[in-house]
Motif scaffolding. Structure first.
Motif, short mmCIF file in Angstrom:
data_model
loop_
_atom_site.label_atom_id
_atom_site.label_comp_id
_atom_site.label_asym_id
_atom_site.label_seq_id
_atom_site.Cartn_x
_atom_site.Cartn_y
_atom_site.Cartn_z
N LEU A 220 13.07 -28.90 -39.86
CA LEU A 220 14.14 -29.70 -39.26
C LEU A 220 15.50 -29.04 -39.47
O LEU A 220 15.75 -28.44 -40.52
CB LEU A 220 14.17 -31.10 -39.88
N SER A 221 16.35 -29.18 -38.48
CA SER A 221 17.73 -28.73 -38.64
C SER A 221 18.52 -29.84 -39.33
O SER A 221 18.07 -30.99 -39.41
CB SER A 221 18.35 -28.45 -37.27
N GLN A 222 19.71 -29.49 -39.80
CA GLN A 222 20.57 -30.52 -40.39
C GLN A 222 20.89 -31.59 -39.35
O GLN A 222 20.91 -32.78 -39.67
CB GLN A 222 21.86 -29.90 -40.93
N LEU A 223 21.11 -31.18 -38.11
CA LEU A 223 21.42 -32.13 -37.05
C LEU A 223 20.28 -33.12 -36.83
O LEU A 223 20.50 -34.32 -36.65
CB LEU A 223 21.75 -31.40 -35.75
N GLU A 224 19.03 -32.64 -36.88
CA GLU A 224 17.88 -33.53 -36.70
C GLU A 224 17.80 -34.56 -37.84
O GLU A 224 17.51 -35.73 -37.60
CB GLU A 224 16.59 -32.72 -36.64
N VAL A 225 18.09 -34.12 -39.06
CA VAL A 225 18.09 -35.06 -40.19
C VAL A 225 19.19 -36.09 -39.99
O VAL A 225 18.98 -37.28 -40.21
CB VAL A 225 18.26 -34.30 -41.54
N CYS A 226 20.36 -35.65 -39.55
CA CYS A 226 21.47 -36.56 -39.30
C CYS A 226 21.12 -37.60 -38.26
O CYS A 226 21.39 -38.79 -38.45
CB CYS A 226 22.71 -35.78 -38.85
N THR A 227 20.52 -37.15 -37.18
CA THR A 227 20.16 -38.06 -36.09
C THR A 227 19.13 -39.08 -36.56
O THR A 227 19.29 -40.28 -36.34
CB THR A 227 19.61 -37.26 -34.89
#
Length: 91
Positions: free
Chosen positions: A23-30
């Motif tokens: 996972l990217s950081q953006l995916e975790v954020c979302t």
């Protein structure tokens, strides 16, 4: 371990768990409903996440939050008894 060492350990474990899940950081954020700047600061060590934040991150990463913390160095009763016996023998 000092508080600083524990903080670095937790941050590194969170980062490695995210990477291992692909996972990217953006995916975790979302998925976790975090702002990207907040989560970036968590992973970089600029923010100390609360316990609830760590639990939410663990949920997003589908892992147990305990995985992010170092194991306790609490000794079992048998280990303590062995140490006492060894000390008594040395007297």
């Amino acid at each position: 371990m000092t508080n600083e060492e524990i903080h670095r350990y937790v941050i590194e474990k969170i980062r490695l768990a995210r990477i291992s899940k692909g996972l990217s950081q953006l995916e975790v954020c979302t998925r976790g409903n975090f702002s990207q700047s907040f989560y970036t600061h968590v992973e970089s060590g600029r923010n100390q996440p609360s316990l609830m934040t760590i639990i939410r991150i663990a949920e997003v990463l589908e892992t147990n939050p305990r995985e992010f913390f170092p194991e306790s160095e609490i000794k079992s009763k048998s280990e303590i008894k062995k140490e006492i016996a060894a000390l008594l023998e040395a007297l």
